[in-house]
Scaffold this motif. Structure first.
Motif, PDB file in Angstrom:
ATOM      1  N   ALA A 188       1.222  -1.089   0.095  1.00 55.32           N
ATOM      2  CA  ALA A 188      -0.072  -0.015   0.297  1.00 55.32           C
ATOM      3  C   ALA A 188       1.030   0.844   0.256  1.00 55.32           C
ATOM      4  N   PRO A 189       0.649   2.156  -0.510  1.00 57.17           N
ATOM      5  CA  PRO A 189       1.391   3.754  -1.035  1.00 57.17           C
ATOM      6  C   PRO A 189       1.801   4.027   0.125  1.00 57.17           C
ATOM      7  N   GLN A 190       2.005   4.565   0.571  1.00 56.94           N
ATOM      8  CA  GLN A 190       3.182   5.538   2.068  1.00 56.94           C
ATOM      9  C   GLN A 190       4.566   6.438   1.050  1.00 56.94           C
ATOM     10  N   GLY A 191       3.694   8.327   2.374  1.00 57.16           N
ATOM     11  CA  GLY A 191       4.833   8.436   1.371  1.00 57.16           C
ATOM     12  C   GLY A 191       4.543   9.794   2.266  1.00 57.16           C
ATOM     13  N   THR A 192       4.420  10.785   0.862  1.00 59.59           N
ATOM     14  CA  THR A 192       4.086  12.443   1.711  1.00 59.59           C
ATOM     15  C   THR A 192       4.193  12.538   0.226  1.00 59.59           C
ATOM     16  N   PRO A 193       2.649  13.548   0.870  1.00 59.88           N
ATOM     17  CA  PRO A 193       1.942  14.023  -0.530  1.00 59.88           C
ATOM     18  C   PRO A 193       2.914  15.210  -1.292  1.00 59.88           C
ATOM     19  N   GLY A 194       3.095  15.019  -2.929  1.00 60.19           N
ATOM     20  CA  GLY A 194       3.813  15.993  -3.283  1.00 60.19           C
ATOM     21  C   GLY A 194       4.976  14.928  -3.932  1.00 60.19           C
ATOM     22  N   TYR A 195       5.280  13.757  -2.938  1.00 57.72           N
ATOM     23  CA  TYR A 195       6.579  13.267  -3.348  1.00 57.72           C
ATOM     24  C   TYR A 195       6.656  12.260  -3.713  1.00 57.72           C
ATOM     25  N   LEU A 196       5.312  11.185  -3.735  1.00 54.00           N
ATOM     26  CA  LEU A 196       4.506  10.421  -3.998  1.00 54.00           C
ATOM     27  C   LEU A 196       4.235   9.900  -5.143  1.00 54.00           C
ATOM     28  N   ASP A 197       5.400   9.084  -5.764  1.00 59.50           N
ATOM     29  CA  ASP A 197       5.370   8.277  -7.003  1.00 59.50           C
ATOM     30  C   ASP A 197       4.129   8.222  -7.780  1.00 59.50           C
ATOM     31  N   PRO A 198       3.796   8.498  -9.125  1.00 51.99           N
ATOM     32  CA  PRO A 198       2.427   8.328  -8.974  1.00 51.99           C
ATOM     33  C   PRO A 198       1.785   7.238  -9.872  1.00 51.99           C
ATOM     34  N   GLU A 199       3.241   6.391 -10.377  1.00 55.68           N
ATOM     35  CA  GLU A 199       3.115   4.542 -10.378  1.00 55.68           C
ATOM     36  C   GLU A 199       3.032   4.377  -8.882  1.00 55.68           C
ATOM     37  N   TYR A 200       4.186   4.060  -8.210  1.00 53.28           N
ATOM     38  CA  TYR A 200       3.515   4.272  -6.967  1.00 53.28           C
ATOM     39  C   TYR A 200       2.054   3.545  -6.386  1.00 53.28           C
ATOM     40  N   HIS A 201       1.135   5.020  -6.366  1.00 46.67           N
ATOM     41  CA  HIS A 201       0.624   5.381  -6.059  1.00 46.67           C
ATOM     42  C   HIS A 201      -1.006   4.364  -6.693  1.00 46.67           C
ATOM     43  N   GLN A 202      -0.681   4.164  -8.473  1.00 46.66           N
ATOM     44  CA  GLN A 202      -1.335   3.328  -9.028  1.00 46.66           C
ATOM     45  C   GLN A 202      -1.759   2.135  -8.848  1.00 46.66           C
ATOM     46  N   CYS A 203      -0.479   2.126  -8.879  1.00 47.51           N
ATOM     47  CA  CYS A 203      -0.094   0.367  -9.010  1.00 47.51           C
ATOM     48  C   CYS A 203       0.091  -0.537  -7.912  1.00 47.51           C
ATOM     49  N   PHE A 204       0.574   0.137  -6.609  1.00 47.14           N
ATOM     50  CA  PHE A 204       0.649  -0.388  -5.550  1.00 47.14           C
ATOM     51  C   PHE A 204       1.942  -1.078  -5.488  1.00 47.14           C
ATOM     52  N   GLN A 205       3.153  -1.034  -6.794  1.00 47.27           N
ATOM     53  CA  GLN A 205       4.554  -0.984  -6.911  1.00 47.27           C
ATOM     54  C   GLN A 205       5.654  -0.544  -6.692  1.00 47.27           C
ATOM     55  N   LEU A 206       5.969  -0.958  -4.838  1.00 50.20           N
ATOM     56  CA  LEU A 206       7.700   0.171  -5.168  1.00 50.20           C
ATOM     57  C   LEU A 206       8.177  -0.360  -5.805  1.00 50.20           C
ATOM     58  N   THR A 207       9.383   0.941  -5.911  1.00 49.80           N
ATOM     59  CA  THR A 207      10.725   0.404  -6.850  1.00 49.80           C
ATOM     60  C   THR A 207      11.701   1.386  -6.548  1.00 49.80           C
ATOM     61  N   ASP A 208      12.695   1.251  -6.534  1.00 54.18           N
ATOM     62  CA  ASP A 208      13.850   1.909  -6.684  1.00 54.18           C
ATOM     63  C   ASP A 208      13.347   3.375  -7.256  1.00 54.18           C
ATOM     64  N   LYS A 209      12.791   3.109  -8.350  1.00 55.04           N
ATOM     65  CA  LYS A 209      12.517   4.677  -9.284  1.00 55.04           C
ATOM     66  C   LYS A 209      11.807   5.263  -8.740  1.00 55.04           C
ATOM     67  N   SER A 210      10.570   5.060  -7.338  1.00 56.22           N
ATOM     68  CA  SER A 210       9.962   5.847  -6.673  1.00 56.22           C
ATOM     69  C   SER A 210      10.793   6.766  -5.536  1.00 56.22           C
ATOM     70  N   ASP A 211      11.930   6.665  -5.477  1.00 51.16           N
ATOM     71  CA  ASP A 211      13.040   7.254  -4.756  1.00 51.16           C
ATOM     72  C   ASP A 211      13.133   8.142  -6.227  1.00 51.16           C
ATOM     73  N   VAL A 212      13.641   7.224  -7.065  1.00 51.88           N
ATOM     74  CA  VAL A 212      14.198   8.589  -8.682  1.00 51.88           C
ATOM     75  C   VAL A 212      13.068   9.509  -8.262  1.00 51.88           C
ATOM     76  N   TYR A 213      11.771   9.635  -8.508  1.00 55.07           N
ATOM     77  CA  TYR A 213      10.693  10.443  -8.756  1.00 55.07           C
ATOM     78  C   TYR A 213      10.791  11.349  -7.237  1.00 55.07           C
ATOM     79  N   SER A 214      10.866  11.065  -6.077  1.00 56.62           N
ATOM     80  CA  SER A 214      10.827  11.915  -5.373  1.00 56.62           C
ATOM     81  C   SER A 214      12.007  12.767  -5.231  1.00 56.62           C
ATOM     82  N   PHE A 215      13.276  12.112  -5.608  1.00 51.55           N
ATOM     83  CA  PHE A 215      14.434  13.293  -5.582  1.00 51.55           C
ATOM     84  C   PHE A 215      14.430  14.105  -6.620  1.00 51.55           C
ATOM     85  N   GLY A 216      13.191  13.807  -7.518  1.00 52.88           N
ATOM     86  CA  GLY A 216      12.781  14.422  -8.380  1.00 52.88           C
ATOM     87  C   GLY A 216      12.222  16.085  -8.414  1.00 52.88           C
TER      88      GLY A 216
END
Length: 354
Positions: A188-216
């Motif tokens: 289940a998606p957890q994180g902070t609004p504004g930084y949360l990877d939209p793909e993770y939010h929609q698909c419930f799949q957490l990857t290292d690219k979720s951190d990359v999105y937040s870093f962007g």
């Protein structure tokens, strides 16, 4: 309790509640460093003279114990100069869940960009680029250890700055270890609004690219000095990531950049900010597969810093910077899924488009 978590606790110094109550002057409000969604952090002084930050978790329930043990389990196995040091904790059976860290004197990056310390010290562009590089270095380490760690809450409030403005990445309560040969974790998606990877939010799949999105998002905060979410902005621009993507597609990068950074007055700075904006844009691709790995992001940021510091660049910056400075402006509006044309991939598989 998970035996592996018990093992992590055994590797970590266990403080008594009374010891930390004394260190924080009974959690005096004047020693409060900040509040988070799940905790309050206090400045304290241990009996051995060390100045520390004591995180006091709200509510001693199952979820808080889980976050408490997760942070201990992860930080007890990691050692990197850009990660905050965990000195110890109370027992998970203590009356309160307390974590003890090194004290990082200059507070959070968020405070300096758009918070309580904004007027105290203006972070120059070279300082901001160095902060970006050091944060990427910490994330690259996390993604490369075995098993890899996904931070899952990369944001400017979790990037601490020491007395020399060097980075310490903090808050691993939501972090996850990725088992070997697994590309993602379904959770289940957890994180902070504004930084949360939209793909993770929609698909419930957490990857290292979720951190990359937040870093962007963090990169655009460094460029704009604006918070990731601001309810006072126009509705379409409440989310900084959406604002940045839209402005770049319109060729309006200049309107995004904090005017204090010298984007208009210094051509070398203008070129560097433009290139970092391109990196950030790549990090914010809605399709995780289109985002570069954090190691590649780190290498590109280091190259931008190195290139900008070359004496000949400073002497001939105006002549050499114009093509790249116009890069985003001359790009026709495109889908956020597209790739910046002049990105030179540093991955093992050549993907450069030119």
């Amino acid at each position: 309790m998970d035996p592996e978590m018990d093992s992590a606790l055994l590797q970590t110094h266990v403080f008594s509640y009374a010891e930390l109550e004394e260190a924080t002057n009974k959690f005096d409000a004047s020693d409060k460093l900040g509040d988070g969604g799940f905790c309050t952090v206090y400045k304290g002084k241990l009996q051995d003279g060390r100045t520390v930050a004591v995180k006091r978790l709200y509510e001693n329930n199952y979820r808080r114990v889980e976050q408490f043990m997760n942070e201990i389990q992860i930080l007890s196995r990691l050692r990197h100069q850009r990660l905050v040091i965990l000195y110890g904790c109370t027992s998970h059976q203590s009356r309160e869940l307390l974590l003890v860290y090194e004290f990082v004197s200059n507070g959070t990056l968020a405070h300096h960009l758009h918070g309580s310390r904004e007027s105290q010290c203006i972070l120059t562009w070279p300082m901001r680029l160095r902060i970006a590089i050091e944060t990427a270095d910490a994330l690259a380490y996390l993604h490369a250890v075995n098993p890899p760690v996904i931070h899952r809450d990369v944001k400017t409030n979790n990037i601490l700055l020491d007395s020399n403005f060097h980075v310490k990445v903090a808050d691993f309560g939501l972090s996850r270890l990725i088992p070997k040969d697994v590309t993602h974790i379904s959770t289940a998606p957890q994180g902070t609004p504004g930084y949360l990877d939209p793909e993770y939010h929609q698909c419930f799949q957490l990857t290292d690219k979720s951190d990359v999105y937040s870093f962007g998002v963090v990169l655009f905060e460094l460029i704009t000095s604006k918070p990731a979410v601001d309810m006072t902005r126009n509705r379409s621009e409440i989310n900084l990531a959406n604002m940045a993507i839209t402005r770049i597609q319109r060729g309006e990068l200049e309107q995004l950049v904090d005017a204090a950074l010298g984007y208009q007055s210094d051509e070398v700075t203008r070129k560097m900010i433009t290139m970092v904006a391109e990196v950030a844009f790549r990090c914010l691709q809605s399709d995780g597969d289109m985002r570069p790995p954090i190691k590649e992001v780190l290498e590109v940021l280091q190259a931008i810093e190195s290139d900008g510091n070359r004496p000949e660049k400073k002497e001939h910056g105006v002549a050499e910077s114009r093509d790249d400075a116009e890069l985003l402006k001359n790009t026709e509006p495109f889908s956020p899924d597209s790739v910046m044309n002049r990105w030179t991939s540093r991955s093992t598989t050549p993907q450069a488009s030119e």
